[in-house]
Design a protein around this motif. Structure first.
Motif, PDB file in Angstrom:
ATOM      1  N   GLU A 392       0.804  -1.217   0.000  1.00 35.95           N
ATOM      2  CA  GLU A 392       0.000   0.000   0.000  1.00 35.95           C
ATOM      3  C   GLU A 392       0.842   1.275   0.000  1.00 35.95           C
ATOM      4  OE1 GLU A 392      -2.736  -0.032   3.237  1.00 35.95           O
ATOM      5  OE2 GLU A 392      -3.771  -1.858   2.576  1.00 35.95           O
ATOM      6  N   THR A 393       1.960   1.267   0.724  1.00 34.04           N
ATOM      7  CA  THR A 393       2.783   2.475   0.839  1.00 34.04           C
ATOM      8  C   THR A 393       3.538   2.709  -0.464  1.00 34.04           C
ATOM      9  OG1 THR A 393       3.063   2.025   3.200  1.00 34.04           O
ATOM     10  CG2 THR A 393       4.522   3.665   2.193  1.00 34.04           C
ATOM     11  N   ILE A 394       3.321   3.880  -1.046  1.00 33.73           N
ATOM     12  CA  ILE A 394       3.911   4.177  -2.346  1.00 33.73           C
ATOM     13  C   ILE A 394       5.294   4.788  -2.199  1.00 33.73           C
ATOM     14  CG2 ILE A 394       3.690   5.635  -4.415  1.00 33.73           C
ATOM     15  CD1 ILE A 394       0.709   5.227  -4.294  1.00 33.73           C
ATOM     16  N   GLY A 395       6.209   4.327  -3.004  1.00 31.83           N
ATOM     17  CA  GLY A 395       7.549   4.893  -3.086  1.00 31.83           C
ATOM     18  C   GLY A 395       8.000   4.888  -4.542  1.00 31.83           C
ATOM     19  N   GLU A 396       9.261   5.173  -4.764  1.00 34.49           N
ATOM     20  CA  GLU A 396       9.785   5.174  -6.133  1.00 34.49           C
ATOM     21  C   GLU A 396      10.543   3.876  -6.393  1.00 34.49           C
ATOM     22  OE1 GLU A 396      12.499   7.866  -9.215  1.00 34.49           O
ATOM     23  OE2 GLU A 396      12.207   8.529  -7.131  1.00 34.49           O
ATOM     24  N   VAL A 397      10.297   3.272  -7.529  1.00 31.51           N
ATOM     25  CA  VAL A 397      10.989   2.045  -7.910  1.00 31.51           C
ATOM     26  C   VAL A 397      12.415   2.408  -8.314  1.00 31.51           C
ATOM     27  CG1 VAL A 397      11.039   0.062  -9.454  1.00 31.51           C
ATOM     28  CG2 VAL A 397       8.842   0.996  -8.677  1.00 31.51           C
ATOM     29  N   MET A 398      13.392   1.722  -7.722  1.00 32.28           N
ATOM     30  CA  MET A 398      14.800   2.010  -7.998  1.00 32.28           C
ATOM     31  C   MET A 398      15.574   0.730  -8.283  1.00 32.28           C
ATOM     32  SD  MET A 398      15.695   5.156  -5.434  1.00 32.28           S
ATOM     33  CE  MET A 398      14.450   6.425  -5.055  1.00 32.28           C
ATOM     34  N   PHE A 399      16.597   0.887  -9.104  1.00 33.05           N
ATOM     35  CA  PHE A 399      17.399  -0.242  -9.571  1.00 33.05           C
ATOM     36  C   PHE A 399      18.865  -0.009  -9.213  1.00 33.05           C
ATOM     37  CE2 PHE A 399      13.737   0.138 -12.269  1.00 33.05           C
ATOM     38  CZ  PHE A 399      13.408  -1.131 -12.712  1.00 33.05           C
ATOM     39  N   ARG A 400      19.580  -1.117  -9.087  1.00 30.50           N
ATOM     40  CA  ARG A 400      21.021  -1.046  -8.861  1.00 30.50           C
ATOM     41  C   ARG A 400      21.655  -2.311  -9.436  1.00 30.50           C
ATOM     42  NH1 ARG A 400      22.628  -0.513  -2.746  1.00 30.50           N
ATOM     43  NH2 ARG A 400      22.528   1.753  -3.091  1.00 30.50           N
ATOM     44  N   ASP A 428       9.195   5.860 -11.672  1.00 27.25           N
ATOM     45  CA  ASP A 428       7.950   5.120 -11.554  1.00 27.25           C
ATOM     46  C   ASP A 428       7.606   4.936 -10.079  1.00 27.25           C
ATOM     47  OD1 ASP A 428       7.644   4.848 -14.277  1.00 27.25           O
ATOM     48  OD2 ASP A 428       8.704   2.936 -14.363  1.00 27.25           O
ATOM     49  N   LEU A 429       6.344   5.105  -9.769  1.00 25.65           N
ATOM     50  CA  LEU A 429       5.878   4.980  -8.398  1.00 25.65           C
ATOM     51  C   LEU A 429       5.194   3.631  -8.213  1.00 25.65           C
ATOM     52  CD1 LEU A 429       4.390   8.572  -7.944  1.00 25.65           C
ATOM     53  CD2 LEU A 429       6.718   7.757  -7.494  1.00 25.65           C
ATOM     54  N   GLY A 430       5.517   2.972  -7.117  1.00 28.00           N
ATOM     55  CA  GLY A 430       4.951   1.652  -6.894  1.00 28.00           C
ATOM     56  C   GLY A 430       4.937   1.266  -5.435  1.00 28.00           C
ATOM     57  N   VAL A 431       4.551   0.032  -5.191  1.00 27.10           N
ATOM     58  CA  VAL A 431       4.506  -0.519  -3.833  1.00 27.10           C
ATOM     59  C   VAL A 431       5.300  -1.819  -3.810  1.00 27.10           C
ATOM     60  CG1 VAL A 431       2.255   0.510  -3.345  1.00 27.10           C
ATOM     61  CG2 VAL A 431       2.367  -1.821  -4.270  1.00 27.10           C
ATOM     62  N   MET A 432       5.704  -2.214  -2.624  1.00 26.50           N
ATOM     63  CA  MET A 432       6.362  -3.499  -2.422  1.00 26.50           C
ATOM     64  C   MET A 432       5.406  -4.397  -1.637  1.00 26.50           C
ATOM     65  SD  MET A 432       9.045  -5.453  -2.799  1.00 26.50           S
ATOM     66  CE  MET A 432      10.494  -4.420  -3.125  1.00 26.50           C
ATOM     67  N   TYR A 437       7.480  -8.894  -4.268  1.00 23.96           N
ATOM     68  CA  TYR A 437       7.093  -8.512  -5.632  1.00 23.96           C
ATOM     69  C   TYR A 437       6.682  -7.043  -5.631  1.00 23.96           C
ATOM     70  CZ  TYR A 437       6.982 -13.351  -7.339  1.00 23.96           C
ATOM     71  OH  TYR A 437       7.322 -14.633  -7.717  1.00 23.96           O
ATOM     72  N   ILE A 438       7.159  -6.304  -6.641  1.00 18.45           N
ATOM     73  CA  ILE A 438       6.769  -4.907  -6.742  1.00 18.45           C
ATOM     74  C   ILE A 438       5.575  -4.769  -7.684  1.00 18.45           C
ATOM     75  CG2 ILE A 438       9.148  -4.141  -6.374  1.00 18.45           C
ATOM     76  CD1 ILE A 438       9.070  -3.222  -9.381  1.00 18.45           C
ATOM     77  N   GLN A 439       4.855  -3.663  -7.511  1.00 19.84           N
ATOM     78  CA  GLN A 439       3.734  -3.357  -8.392  1.00 19.84           C
ATOM     79  C   GLN A 439       3.697  -1.856  -8.636  1.00 19.84           C
ATOM     80  OE1 GLN A 439      -0.055  -4.771  -7.017  1.00 19.84           O
ATOM     81  NE2 GLN A 439      -1.163  -4.044  -8.824  1.00 19.84           N
ATOM     82  N   LEU A 440       3.634  -1.466  -9.903  1.00 29.66           N
ATOM     83  CA  LEU A 440       3.565  -0.042 -10.238  1.00 29.66           C
ATOM     84  C   LEU A 440       2.185   0.504  -9.941  1.00 29.66           C
ATOM     85  CD1 LEU A 440       5.470   0.231 -13.651  1.00 29.66           C
ATOM     86  CD2 LEU A 440       6.365   0.333 -11.331  1.00 29.66           C
ATOM     87  N   LYS A 441       2.148   1.759  -9.502  1.00 26.92           N
ATOM     88  CA  LYS A 441       0.894   2.433  -9.222  1.00 26.92           C
ATOM     89  C   LYS A 441       0.692   3.674 -10.075  1.00 26.92           C
ATOM     90  CE  LYS A 441      -0.743  -0.297  -6.060  1.00 26.92           C
ATOM     91  NZ  LYS A 441      -1.985  -1.065  -6.300  1.00 26.92           N
ATOM     92  N   ASP A 442       1.768   4.313 -10.461  1.00 27.60           N
ATOM     93  CA  ASP A 442       1.665   5.527 -11.273  1.00 27.60           C
ATOM     94  C   ASP A 442       3.050   5.842 -11.806  1.00 27.60           C
ATOM     95  OD1 ASP A 442       0.619   7.687 -12.546  1.00 27.60           O
ATOM     96  OD2 ASP A 442      -0.101   8.708 -10.751  1.00 27.60           O
TER      97      ASP A 442
END
Length: 546
Positions: A392-400, A428-432, A437-442
């Motif tokens: 539910e808590t939205i954050g930014e999807v990040m890669f490394r 991209d904004l999503g939840v964990m 598993y991540i899911q995009l929200k916006d």
């Protein structure tokens, strides 16, 4: 001071070589020189010939003075020269720049200048728009024309007149088939250049390195469940993130490339049935094309075909239709900056027993990191701390990791911003979810993904504002069953002015590539904050409700 495992154990040529996907083709040609590598219409090219032609291309480019750090741009369809360029260009230590074949002349000219293109290989299908781009560009590259002998007689688009440069076939034939090509001096060396859609002004040039391209080869095999001797149908444009790195991937498993100039249902079904296709990739529109095809265009086939799709998660009706037609869909997610897909919805066997709504919810998630990616997280963009894995808590999807770009070409400020804090910020904004598993929200960037292609809403709005009657406008994505998303324009007209939807769309088509133009225009007040900022989240709600 180092320990015993650091003492007298230095790197040397015997124990350390730069990773590069170029060695994949060399190995395939050595092991299976007679295996089919490429099928294009009546043409059959085995691995021995494929490798020899890439060396000839590299040799011919070298004779033109092309070498390390030079840019070779190509505007090619999914044809053998495009595959040859993915190996032959970097064999000279030059950088391959694949142009989106749907772009307009102004954007092509910008990319040629920004990339400092020295040689351009152009398919005659795109000769007319490229000719206009050359008039606008400051650079004057050597042009090599490719006239496809397999161009269909009933093609919907006629071939343009060649640009008057060298003929591609003759150019390759002039090269040395035993050319001593160059591997990368360093696996960090650039191998390709791909441009983003450009969210604020001009597009940014994303630079890939040899290490990332090689690792994506292995990662694609794992994510796609690609066994020995795969048969891959090119429904995904090779200009898009270098075809998600599949031009290099297939050589690892001695696979066969089936070339396809246009995405047409009958041709896809014929290729699957006639050649035993095992894998293909594409946007949701390709799936819609397949399951909604006329019955006379469909063919039956005994094998299950893996279909890798990215962009918007496919709805349950599409998944059901694809399964019934003999396809197993794998949901992927990534960006140009991550060499294409870097996240895969790893399907758990027990999810098959869930009811439709729960199964659809599982399939809608983007998933977990590729085996070739070191880290994937959903972080607070301010603190860079992980958000709670509560779905539910939205954050930014990040890669490394090693399949993240080198950076943006000649744009240090944008690179520094993208890599702030040691992470690639996707925007991209999503939840964990609790299971990782991540899911995009916006999307924090106002990018519209239509038919697998990115469209900048800002670019479309700029075109709209050039229409004399437009006082205010905003463009958002409207969900579309066929294309995934299409641009929807909200327009406020200036007092005393009038305009129709058709007039505004026609105006946009004089400034933009057709696929970027709004499909619909709504004339209504645009919601704004007290400071005058347009509230796009409200417009997205309206778009979804239509």
């Amino acid at each position: 001071m180092g320990g015993i495992f650091d003492r007298d154990l230095e790197r040397n040529a015997a124990n350390h070589q730069p990773l590069t996907p170029l060695s994949f083709l060399e190995r395939a040609a050595c092991v299976y020189p007679d295996r089919p590598a490429i099928i294009h219409g009546a043409q059959r090219i085995d691995y021995g010939t494929f490798y020899r032609r890439t060396r000839q291309l590299a040799s011919a480019l070298s004779r033109l003075g092309i070498g390390k750090g030079d840019t070779v741009s190509v505007m090619l369809s999914n044809t053998p020269p495009m595959l040859e360029a993915h190996f032959g260009v970097p064999m000279t230590q030059a950088v391959l720049h694949s142009l989106n074949t749907r772009l307009d002349a102004a954007v092509i000219a910008f990319q040629l200048d920004h990339a400092e293109t020295r040689v351009a290989i152009v398919d005659s299908e795109f000769a007319d728009v490229f000719r206009e781009a050359l008039k606008l560009a400051a650079v004057k590259p050597i042009v090599i024309d490719f006239v496809d002998a397999e161009y269909p007689a009933d093609a919907p688009y006629p071939q343009g007149e060649p640009l008057g440069g060298m003929d591609y076939g003759a150019f390759v034939d002039s090269g040395d088939p035993e050319f001593a090509w160059s591997k990368a001096d360093d696996e960090w060396d650039a191998i390709t250049l791909n441009y983003t859609s450009g969210t604020t002004g001009n597009p940014k040039g994303v630079v890939y390195h040899h290490r990332g391209a090689a690792l994506m080869g292995y990662g694609n095999i794992i994510a796609s469940g690609m066994g020995r001797y795969p048969v891959y149908l090119w429904t995904l444009p090779m200009f898009h993130c270098n075809g998600w790195c599949f031009p290099w991937t297939l050589a690892l498993q001695f696979g066969t490339h089936i070339c396809l100039r246009w995405v047409r249902a009958r041709q896809i079904y014929d290729a699957i049935a006639d050649y035993g296709v095992t894998h293909l990739c594409g946007a949701p529109i390709v799936m819609s094309t397949l399951i909604n095809a006329k019955e006379t265009d469909k063919r039956s086939f005994p094998q299950t075909v893996t279909f890798n799709t990215a962009a918007a998660p496919p709805p349950e009706s599409i998944l059901a239709g694809m399964a019934e037609a003999g396809f197993a869909v794998t949901h992927l997610y990534g960006l140009t900056e991550t060499y294409g897909p870097a996240v895969v919805n790893e399907w758990q066997d027990e999810w098959d027993a869930l009811d439709v709504s729960l199964r659809t919810a599982k399939k809608a998630r983007q998933g977990v990191r590729y085996a070739a990616l070191e880290d994937l997280a959903v972080l607070d963009p301010e603190t860079l701390q992980p958000v709670p894995a509560d779905g539910e808590t939205i954050g930014e999807v990040m890669f490394r990791g090693n399949i993240v770009m080198k950076g943006y070409l000649k744009n240090r400020a944008a690179s520094d911003q993208a890599f702030a804090g040691g992470w690639f910020h996707s925007g991209d904004l999503g939840v964990m979810h609790a299971d990782g598993y991540i899911q995009l929200k916006d999307r924090s960037k106002d990018i519209i993904i239509s038919g697998g292609e990115n469209i900048s809403s800002i670019e479309v709005e700029d075109a709209l504002y050039k229409f004399p009657a437009v006082g205010a406008c905003a463009v958002v994505a409207r969900p579309d069953d066929k294309w995934g998303e299409t641009p929807l324009a909200f327009v406020e007209l200036k007092p005393g002015h009038a305009a129709s939807e058709a007039e505004i769309i026609a105006h946009c088509r004089t400034l933009l590539a057709k696929f970027k133009c709004p499909r619909n225009v709504l004339f209504e007040p645009i919601p704004k904050t007290s400071t005058g900022k347009i509230q796009k989240f409200e417009l997205r709600k309206r778009a979804r409700a239509l």
